[in-house]
Scaffold this motif. Structure first.
Motif, mmCIF file in Angstrom:
data_model
loop_
_atom_site.group_PDB
_atom_site.id
_atom_site.type_symbol
_atom_site.label_atom_id
_atom_site.label_comp_id
_atom_site.label_asym_id
_atom_site.label_seq_id
_atom_site.Cartn_x
_atom_site.Cartn_y
_atom_site.Cartn_z
ATOM 1 N N ARG A 16 0.858 -1.196 0.000
ATOM 2 C CA ARG A 16 0.000 0.000 0.000
ATOM 3 C C ARG A 16 0.892 1.244 0.000
ATOM 4 N N PRO A 17 1.421 1.639 -1.145
ATOM 5 C CA PRO A 17 2.409 2.731 -1.209
ATOM 6 C C PRO A 17 1.884 4.075 -0.742
ATOM 7 N N ASN A 18 0.588 4.272 -0.672
ATOM 8 C CA ASN A 18 0.053 5.559 -0.226
ATOM 9 C C ASN A 18 -0.187 5.624 1.277
ATOM 10 N N VAL A 19 0.043 4.528 1.974
ATOM 11 C CA VAL A 19 -0.154 4.500 3.421
ATOM 12 C C VAL A 19 1.126 4.934 4.114
ATOM 13 N N ARG A 20 0.957 5.773 5.121
ATOM 14 C CA ARG A 20 2.087 6.189 5.945
ATOM 15 C C ARG A 20 1.830 5.748 7.378
ATOM 16 N N VAL A 21 2.895 5.598 8.144
ATOM 17 C CA VAL A 21 2.782 5.026 9.483
ATOM 18 C C VAL A 21 3.470 5.910 10.505
ATOM 19 N N ALA A 22 2.811 6.102 11.661
ATOM 20 C CA ALA A 22 3.447 6.709 12.833
ATOM 21 C C ALA A 22 3.531 5.607 13.881
ATOM 22 N N LEU A 23 4.748 5.125 14.149
ATOM 23 C CA LEU A 23 4.955 3.999 15.057
ATOM 24 C C LEU A 23 5.804 4.440 16.243
ATOM 25 N N GLN A 24 5.252 4.346 17.435
ATOM 26 C CA GLN A 24 5.950 4.758 18.649
ATOM 27 C C GLN A 24 6.359 3.538 19.464
ATOM 28 N N SER A 25 7.610 3.516 19.911
ATOM 29 C CA SER A 25 8.117 2.457 20.787
ATOM 30 C C SER A 25 8.181 3.001 22.211
ATOM 31 N N LEU A 26 7.405 2.401 23.115
ATOM 32 C CA LEU A 26 7.232 2.953 24.456
ATOM 33 C C LEU A 26 7.172 1.837 25.485
ATOM 34 N N THR A 27 7.024 2.210 26.747
ATOM 35 C CA THR A 27 6.716 1.220 27.764
ATOM 36 C C THR A 27 5.228 0.899 27.696
ATOM 37 N N SER A 28 4.819 -0.223 28.279
ATOM 38 C CA SER A 28 3.398 -0.597 28.227
ATOM 39 C C SER A 28 2.497 0.464 28.864
ATOM 40 N N PRO A 29 2.845 1.039 30.038
ATOM 41 C CA PRO A 29 1.994 2.111 30.583
ATOM 42 C C PRO A 29 1.898 3.324 29.664
ATOM 43 N N GLN A 30 2.990 3.659 28.977
ATOM 44 C CA GLN A 30 2.950 4.789 28.049
ATOM 45 C C GLN A 30 2.068 4.487 26.840
ATOM 46 N N VAL A 31 2.085 3.235 26.399
ATOM 47 C CA VAL A 31 1.211 2.843 25.291
ATOM 48 C C VAL A 31 -0.247 3.069 25.673
ATOM 49 N N LEU A 32 -0.617 2.623 26.862
ATOM 50 C CA LEU A 32 -1.991 2.827 27.338
ATOM 51 C C LEU A 32 -2.325 4.312 27.381
ATOM 52 N N ASP A 33 -1.409 5.123 27.857
ATOM 53 C CA ASP A 33 -1.639 6.570 27.940
ATOM 54 C C ASP A 33 -1.899 7.175 26.557
ATOM 55 N N ARG A 34 -1.152 6.729 25.554
ATOM 56 C CA ARG A 34 -1.345 7.268 24.204
ATOM 57 C C ARG A 34 -2.732 6.902 23.660
ATOM 58 N N VAL A 35 -3.195 5.691 23.959
ATOM 59 C CA VAL A 35 -4.515 5.282 23.483
ATOM 60 C C VAL A 35 -5.608 6.040 24.228
ATOM 61 N N VAL A 36 -5.465 6.160 25.550
ATOM 62 C CA VAL A 36 -6.466 6.860 26.350
ATOM 63 C C VAL A 36 -6.627 8.294 25.872
ATOM 64 N N HIS A 37 -5.526 8.956 25.523
ATOM 65 C CA HIS A 37 -5.576 10.345 25.066
ATOM 66 C C HIS A 37 -5.769 10.462 23.556
ATOM 67 N N ARG A 38 -6.065 9.347 22.907
ATOM 68 C CA ARG A 38 -6.374 9.310 21.476
ATOM 69 C C ARG A 38 -5.245 9.861 20.612
ATOM 70 N N GLU A 39 -4.029 9.685 21.054
ATOM 71 C CA GLU A 39 -2.881 10.110 20.261
ATOM 72 C C GLU A 39 -2.487 9.046 19.253
ATOM 73 N N VAL A 40 -2.930 7.832 19.476
ATOM 74 C CA VAL A 40 -2.762 6.757 18.500
ATOM 75 C C VAL A 40 -4.074 5.998 18.406
ATOM 76 N N GLU A 41 -4.286 5.357 17.272
ATOM 77 C CA GLU A 41 -5.515 4.590 17.084
ATOM 78 C C GLU A 41 -5.418 3.205 17.703
ATOM 79 N N LEU A 42 -4.194 2.662 17.724
ATOM 80 C CA LEU A 42 -4.005 1.301 18.217
ATOM 81 C C LEU A 42 -2.803 1.230 19.135
ATOM 82 N N GLY A 43 -2.959 0.520 20.236
ATOM 83 C CA GLY A 43 -1.848 0.228 21.126
ATOM 84 C C GLY A 43 -1.649 -1.269 21.231
ATOM 85 N N ILE A 44 -0.389 -1.677 21.406
ATOM 86 C CA ILE A 44 -0.071 -3.091 21.617
ATOM 87 C C ILE A 44 0.884 -3.150 22.801
ATOM 88 N N ALA A 45 0.450 -3.796 23.874
ATOM 89 C CA ALA A 45 1.225 -3.795 25.097
ATOM 90 C C ALA A 45 0.991 -5.085 25.867
#
Length: 297
Positions: free
Chosen positions: A117-146
């Motif tokens: 999918r050449p038109n798709v771009r990605v914002a991928l953040q590497s964080l701790t599991s609590p930080q991942v949850l925080d990003r999802v709660v504040h809607r800064e990312v659509e998906l978290g994996i922790a």
């Protein structure tokens, strides 16, 4: 401190002067001085002292600056995000994941997904599991994996896979000849594992305690990769989450499962009320297939 106070304080700390802050904020010097004076009055403490004609931050100012700098760092990130949206540069995938996940099978899944999918771009953040949850709660990312546990009434979770703690060691280590390693058999060997405050350390300590051994922990790390590299160079047996070994293809390094197993669930995290994009739904399906192909889950 209100937001205006923080803005002026942050500008003075960054520029080192009232004049510099006024220039950065595009306001007059008296306006900056007035806001600073009001801020100090509200706080009932001095934030700056004048030494040889220059402003010097007080100990109190230095103490609060990192927290305020973090706030404005997030503001700058939002500004960059909006610019990317306007310019059409931002992709539709925004994901935050725990470090081993982001640098392991998730990186492969993202790479193979966007290759088709050449038109798709990605914002991928590497964080701790609590930080991942925080990003999802504040809607800064659509998906978290922790990793579990994830506790929040604002998100929904789904088990993506079951990972675990295993033994990672150099290929010439005595235990490398075994197909699996009993926890009690680790006692004679030097152990590398997580720092006490790390999420997985509790799992490791429980297993060692249940086996009735007193481990010789010679190194403690915050990241799985650090433990893996120490083990690779012969420092000892690393009791860490091992998936990076397979993902990165590290020669001279082997992984052996523990007996009994130390299992940890990996969770997909989404905000309950945030809209779910079609492209993200497609990506989750692709990610699940990637994991199944690599790890048989």
């Amino acid at each position: 401190m209100n937001l205006r106070h923080m803005e002026v304080f942050h500008a003075i700390m960054r520029t080192g002067s009232v004049t510099g802050a006024a220039r950065a904020l595009n306001v007059t010097q008296p306006a900056v001085s007035a806001v600073l004076k009001h801020c100090e009055s509200q706080l009932k403490m001095k934030l700056f002292a004048r030494v040889s004609g220059r402003l010097q931050p007080t100990a109190e100012a230095k103490a609060i600056f990192p927290e305020i700098a973090a706030i404005f760092g997030r503001v700058e990130a939002v500004n960059a995000l909006t610019q990317d949206l306007v310019g059409g540069r931002l992709g539709t995938l925004s994901v935050a994941a725990a470090f081993p996940i982001a640098n392991g099978y998730l990186a492969k899944a993202v790479a193979t997904f966007i290759a088709e999918r050449p038109n798709v771009r990605v914002a991928l953040q590497s964080l701790t599991s609590p930080q991942v949850l925080d990003r999802v709660v504040h809607r800064e990312v659509e998906l978290g994996i922790a990793y579990e546990p994830v506790v929040s009434s604002e998100v929904g979770t789904r088990v993506l896979m079951r990972a675990g703690i295993a033994c990672v060691m150099a290929a010439d280590h005595p235990l490398a000849r075994r197909k699996e390693v009993a926890v009690r058999d680790l006692e004679p060997y030097s152990i590398i594992t997580y720092l006490p405050q790390a999420l997985f350390r509790l799992y490791v300590d429980r297993a060692l305690s249940a086996a009735g051994i007193v481990p010789n922990i010679i190194a403690q790390v915050s990241l799985s990769l650090t433990g893996i590299m120490l083990a690779r160079h012969g420092a000892g047996v690393a009791l860490v989450e091992p998936l990076l070994v397979a993902s990165m293809g590290l020669p001279g390094t082997v992984t052996r499962p523990l007996k009994p197993r130390i299992d940890v669930k990996t969770l997909l995290i989404r905000h309950k009320t945030a809209p779910q994009s079609r492209i993200m739904t497609e990506f989750v399906t692709h990610l699940t297939r990637t994991i199944a192909a690599e790890h048989g889950q």
